[in-house]
Design a protein around this motif. Structure first.
Motif, PDB file in Angstrom:
ATOM      1  N   GLU A 237       0.841  -1.203   0.000  1.00  0.00           N
ATOM      2  CA  GLU A 237       0.000   0.000   0.000  1.00  0.00           C
ATOM      3  C   GLU A 237       0.878   1.257   0.000  1.00  0.00           C
ATOM      4  O   GLU A 237       0.549   2.248  -0.649  1.00  0.00           O
ATOM      5  CB  GLU A 237      -0.934   0.003   1.206  1.00  0.00           C
ATOM      6  CG  GLU A 237      -1.961   1.113   1.179  1.00  0.00           C
ATOM      7  CD  GLU A 237      -2.924   1.048   0.006  1.00  0.00           C
ATOM      8  OE1 GLU A 237      -3.357   2.123  -0.468  1.00  0.00           O
ATOM      9  OE2 GLU A 237      -3.252  -0.055  -0.455  1.00  0.00           O
ATOM     10  N   LEU A 238       2.003   1.204   0.697  1.00  0.00           N
ATOM     11  CA  LEU A 238       2.946   2.322   0.673  1.00  0.00           C
ATOM     12  C   LEU A 238       3.482   2.530  -0.737  1.00  0.00           C
ATOM     13  O   LEU A 238       3.547   3.664  -1.218  1.00  0.00           O
ATOM     14  CB  LEU A 238       4.099   2.086   1.650  1.00  0.00           C
ATOM     15  CG  LEU A 238       5.235   3.110   1.598  1.00  0.00           C
ATOM     16  CD1 LEU A 238       4.718   4.519   1.907  1.00  0.00           C
ATOM     17  CD2 LEU A 238       6.348   2.711   2.547  1.00  0.00           C
ATOM     18  N   ALA A 239       3.851   1.452  -1.400  1.00  0.00           N
ATOM     19  CA  ALA A 239       4.350   1.561  -2.773  1.00  0.00           C
ATOM     20  C   ALA A 239       3.292   2.181  -3.682  1.00  0.00           C
ATOM     21  O   ALA A 239       3.593   3.081  -4.476  1.00  0.00           O
ATOM     22  CB  ALA A 239       4.759   0.180  -3.294  1.00  0.00           C
ATOM     23  N   ALA A 240       2.054   1.734  -3.550  1.00  0.00           N
ATOM     24  CA  ALA A 240       0.967   2.282  -4.369  1.00  0.00           C
ATOM     25  C   ALA A 240       0.741   3.759  -4.048  1.00  0.00           C
ATOM     26  O   ALA A 240       0.528   4.571  -4.961  1.00  0.00           O
ATOM     27  CB  ALA A 240      -0.312   1.484  -4.152  1.00  0.00           C
ATOM     28  N   ALA A 241       0.811   4.122  -2.773  1.00  0.00           N
ATOM     29  CA  ALA A 241       0.620   5.521  -2.382  1.00  0.00           C
ATOM     30  C   ALA A 241       1.716   6.401  -2.971  1.00  0.00           C
ATOM     31  O   ALA A 241       1.440   7.496  -3.479  1.00  0.00           O
ATOM     32  CB  ALA A 241       0.597   5.646  -0.859  1.00  0.00           C
ATOM     33  N   LEU A 242       2.950   5.927  -2.918  1.00  0.00           N
ATOM     34  CA  LEU A 242       4.043   6.687  -3.527  1.00  0.00           C
ATOM     35  C   LEU A 242       3.825   6.823  -5.031  1.00  0.00           C
ATOM     36  O   LEU A 242       4.146   7.852  -5.626  1.00  0.00           O
ATOM     37  CB  LEU A 242       5.392   6.027  -3.226  1.00  0.00           C
ATOM     38  CG  LEU A 242       5.845   6.132  -1.769  1.00  0.00           C
ATOM     39  CD1 LEU A 242       7.098   5.283  -1.549  1.00  0.00           C
ATOM     40  CD2 LEU A 242       6.087   7.580  -1.370  1.00  0.00           C
ATOM     41  N   GLY A 243       3.250   5.798  -5.635  1.00  0.00           N
ATOM     42  CA  GLY A 243       2.904   5.869  -7.055  1.00  0.00           C
ATOM     43  C   GLY A 243       1.858   6.929  -7.325  1.00  0.00           C
ATOM     44  O   GLY A 243       1.959   7.691  -8.300  1.00  0.00           O
ATOM     45  N   HIS A 244       0.839   7.015  -6.478  1.00  0.00           N
ATOM     46  CA  HIS A 244      -0.191   8.046  -6.632  1.00  0.00           C
ATOM     47  C   HIS A 244       0.415   9.441  -6.499  1.00  0.00           C
ATOM     48  O   HIS A 244       0.096  10.342  -7.272  1.00  0.00           O
ATOM     49  CB  HIS A 244      -1.297   7.883  -5.585  1.00  0.00           C
ATOM     50  CG  HIS A 244      -2.065   6.615  -5.718  1.00  0.00           C
ATOM     51  ND1 HIS A 244      -2.512   5.921  -4.626  1.00  0.00           N
ATOM     52  CD2 HIS A 244      -2.463   5.911  -6.790  1.00  0.00           C
ATOM     53  CE1 HIS A 244      -3.151   4.839  -5.018  1.00  0.00           C
ATOM     54  NE2 HIS A 244      -3.139   4.815  -6.338  1.00  0.00           N
ATOM     55  N   ILE A 245       1.295   9.590  -5.517  1.00  0.00           N
ATOM     56  CA  ILE A 245       1.924  10.890  -5.285  1.00  0.00           C
ATOM     57  C   ILE A 245       2.826  11.253  -6.464  1.00  0.00           C
ATOM     58  O   ILE A 245       2.804  12.391  -6.941  1.00  0.00           O
ATOM     59  CB  ILE A 245       2.699  10.892  -3.959  1.00  0.00           C
ATOM     60  CG1 ILE A 245       1.723  10.705  -2.793  1.00  0.00           C
ATOM     61  CG2 ILE A 245       3.486  12.187  -3.796  1.00  0.00           C
ATOM     62  CD1 ILE A 245       2.389  10.357  -1.477  1.00  0.00           C
ATOM     63  N   ALA A 246       3.619  10.284  -6.926  1.00  0.00           N
ATOM     64  CA  ALA A 246       4.493  10.537  -8.076  1.00  0.00           C
ATOM     65  C   ALA A 246       3.672  10.924  -9.301  1.00  0.00           C
ATOM     66  O   ALA A 246       4.039  11.841 -10.043  1.00  0.00           O
ATOM     67  CB  ALA A 246       5.345   9.300  -8.364  1.00  0.00           C
ATOM     68  N   LYS A 247       2.551  10.256  -9.495  1.00  0.00           N
ATOM     69  CA  LYS A 247       1.680  10.586 -10.625  1.00  0.00           C
ATOM     70  C   LYS A 247       1.132  12.006 -10.486  1.00  0.00           C
ATOM     71  O   LYS A 247       1.047  12.752 -11.467  1.00  0.00           O
ATOM     72  CB  LYS A 247       0.535   9.581 -10.712  1.00  0.00           C
ATOM     73  CG  LYS A 247      -0.370   9.776 -11.899  1.00  0.00           C
ATOM     74  CD  LYS A 247      -1.458   8.714 -11.955  1.00  0.00           C
ATOM     75  CE  LYS A 247      -2.441   9.005 -13.071  1.00  0.00           C
ATOM     76  NZ  LYS A 247      -3.598   8.118 -13.020  1.00  0.00           N
ATOM     77  N   SER A 248       0.786  12.388  -9.264  1.00  0.00           N
ATOM     78  CA  SER A 248       0.242  13.734  -9.053  1.00  0.00           C
ATOM     79  C   SER A 248       1.288  14.811  -9.317  1.00  0.00           C
ATOM     80  O   SER A 248       0.964  15.929  -9.703  1.00  0.00           O
ATOM     81  CB  SER A 248      -0.323  13.889  -7.633  1.00  0.00           C
ATOM     82  OG  SER A 248       0.706  14.041  -6.676  1.00  0.00           O
ATOM     83  N   ARG A 249       2.551  14.468  -9.115  1.00  0.00           N
ATOM     84  CA  ARG A 249       3.649  15.421  -9.319  1.00  0.00           C
ATOM     85  C   ARG A 249       4.228  15.350 -10.724  1.00  0.00           C
ATOM     86  O   ARG A 249       4.965  16.237 -11.136  1.00  0.00           O
ATOM     87  CB  ARG A 249       4.770  15.134  -8.330  1.00  0.00           C
ATOM     88  CG  ARG A 249       4.411  15.363  -6.896  1.00  0.00           C
ATOM     89  CD  ARG A 249       5.093  16.620  -6.386  1.00  0.00           C
ATOM     90  NE  ARG A 249       4.852  16.857  -4.999  1.00  0.00           N
ATOM     91  CZ  ARG A 249       5.734  16.638  -4.031  1.00  0.00           C
ATOM     92  NH1 ARG A 249       6.918  16.151  -4.299  1.00  0.00           N
ATOM     93  NH2 ARG A 249       5.411  16.915  -2.786  1.00  0.00           N
ATOM     94  N   GLY A 250       3.949  14.262 -11.423  1.00  0.00           N
ATOM     95  CA  GLY A 250       4.511  14.044 -12.755  1.00  0.00           C
ATOM     96  C   GLY A 250       5.510  12.906 -12.710  1.00  0.00           C
ATOM     97  O   GLY A 250       6.629  13.072 -12.216  1.00  0.00           O
TER      98      GLY A 250
END
Length: 103
Positions: free
Chosen positions: A40-53
């Motif tokens: 879930e942490l990995a997925a959350a970091l993915g969401h954040i990275a996507k939001s930032r580009g």
């Protein structure tokens, strides 16, 4: 004419679109960390990275964009080194705090 709601017509929820500012990102990460679920942490970091580009985060972390998508998808288990590099690129740091009495 029927007014029934069809699942196919519903928009898919995208967490990255909900992360509008630094406070949103920090709150989201804190909630995910409380769950103690690495994937879930990995997925959350993915969401954040996507939001930032994702391209910018890939460049800043030194990880190829395609590899970053794979490492940060739901149910993935990236290496700790990958988590550290992504966190640094995002400008966040994971911290430790005591939660139980000493054994």
């Amino acid at each position: 004419m029927s007014n029934k709601l069809k699942i196919d017509n519903m928009l898919e929820f995208d967490m990255a679109q909900q992360l509008k500012n630094e406070e949103d990102i920090i709150e989201y990460l804190q909630q995910v960390l409380e769950e103690n679920d690495g994937s879930e942490l990995a997925a959350a970091l993915g969401h954040i990275a996507k939001s930032r580009g994702m391209s910018e985060i890939a460049k800043a972390s030194g990880i190829k964009r395609e590899s970053l998508y794979k490492a940060l998808r739901p149910q993935s288990h990236p290496r700790f080194d990958t988590i550290q590099r992504v966190c640094k690129a995002l400008g966040v740091r994971l911290t430790v705090e005591k939660v139980h009495a000493e054994l």
